[in-house]
Design a protein around this motif. Structure first.
Motif, PDB file in Angstrom:
ATOM      1  N   LEU A  52       2.521   1.982   1.320  1.00 39.86           N
ATOM      2  CA  LEU A  52       3.950   2.236   1.111  1.00 39.86           C
ATOM      3  C   LEU A  52       4.779   0.973   0.975  1.00 39.86           C
ATOM      4  O   LEU A  52       5.967   1.044   0.639  1.00 39.86           O
ATOM      5  N   PHE A 198      -3.219   5.213  -4.036  1.00 38.27           N
ATOM      6  CA  PHE A 198      -2.163   4.255  -3.698  1.00 38.27           C
ATOM      7  C   PHE A 198      -2.452   2.887  -4.323  1.00 38.27           C
ATOM      8  O   PHE A 198      -2.206   1.845  -3.722  1.00 38.27           O
ATOM      9  N   ARG A 268       3.966  10.214  -0.365  1.00 38.27           N
ATOM     10  CA  ARG A 268       5.119   9.322  -0.522  1.00 38.27           C
ATOM     11  C   ARG A 268       6.417  10.056  -0.190  1.00 38.27           C
ATOM     12  O   ARG A 268       7.365   9.458   0.327  1.00 38.27           O
TER      13      ARG A 268
END
Length: 295
Positions: A52, A198, A268
């Motif tokens: 993230l 990711f 997310r």
């Protein structure tokens, strides 16, 4: 002994008000967080920061929230006998008609899900909505726990088979059942395929894509989200179909990457609801220990 203890606790939980059970669940969750080894917390925080791009402080908040919610999940499982009587008060299914239309062809379907939200309640929500669902489970180490959880999964309408029951899955699929597969964990290298998640290469389960391609049935994605009022929204999307070209491996890889991207997009959006304590990059990190981008 464990089985009867869980039955007793479940009986008590079903007698208590929903709000009080939620409070107990939160307390259990915080106790669970305190019991998580520091090394595991650091691993999870590292995953959050890489995935993230957030600060260490924000990563710790996300991992803690992700862990604490297990207390509420447990209380909801214990209250399955209550939830069964009024499922609409607990779960709203967004996109159910998409799955119903796919099932109307009576060829079966594959539901690709993730360890996000209350995945135990997710399968039950489909079953209670009239979808003939096969839940694919991991056998628990403790026989009493395994007996209890499978009894409660069956209580709310699911048919349960273990991950080793591949033949049964295909038999049920041919009979028009939906096969629920959670496809976001790290398999062993013999059973997986290396793709991106990711933006990082990792080992991925190919079960949903392989099964759907072999049987020429649709795949639908399914994710649970807990609302602020304690209810859940079950989000269904699809149907999606696996291409059937001469290159079987490429077909499976393409759909598996598509599913990875769908899971990533949901995480997310609701990062606190995913199971960050799972070491998602473990097998590939062990295979390529000299790659700094896997640490």
């Amino acid at each position: 002994m464990v089985y009867y203890a869980l039955k007793l606790i479940s009986w008590a939980a079903c007698l208590l008000p929903r709000g009080l059970c939620e409070h107990f669940g939160q307390t259990l969750g915080y106790m669970g967080w305190l019991a998580v080894p520091g090394k595991r917390k650091q691993m999870a925080k590292g995953q959050v920061m890489r995935c993230l791009g957030c600060s260490e402080q924000e990563a710790e908040r996300i991992v803690r929230a992700s862990t604490v919610r297990f207390g509420s999940m447990l209380m909801e499982v214990l209250r399955f006998p209550v939830i069964k009587r009024q499922p609409d008060k607990y779960v709203r299914i967004q996109g159910l008609e998409k799955l119903q239309q796919s099932m109307a062809e009576q060829k079966g379907a594959v539901i690709a899900a993730a360890h996000s939200g209350n995945w135990e309640l997710m399968g039950g929500a489909f079953a209670m909505a009239g979808i003939p669902l096969v839940g694919v489970a991991q056998k628990q180490r403790d026989a009493g726990v395994d007996k209890f959880i499978n009894e409660y999964r069956t209580l709310i309408g699911m048919h349960i088979t273990y991950k080793t029951g591949v033949r049964e899955m295909f038999d049920m699929l041919k009979k028009g059942w939906a096969i629920g597969l959670i496809a976001d964990q790290d398999p062993n290298r013999h059973d997986g395929i290396v793709l991106k998640f990711f933006g990082q290469y990792t080992n991925c389960l190919t079960g949903p894509a392989s099964m759907a391609r072999f049987q020429s049935v649709p795949i639908l994605t399914s994710f649970m989200h807990r609302e602020p009022d304690g209810t859940h929204t079950l989000i269904v999307d699809g149907p999606f179909y696996v291409e059937k070209t001469k290159d079987k491996r490429a077909d499976i890889a393409k759909m598996t990457q598509f599913l990875n991207d769908a899971i990533e997009a949901h995480i997310r959006k609701y990062p606190e609801e995913w199971f960050w304590l799972h070491d998602r990059w473990k097998s590939i990190r062990e295979e390529f220990p000299d790659k700094p981008w896997l640490q």
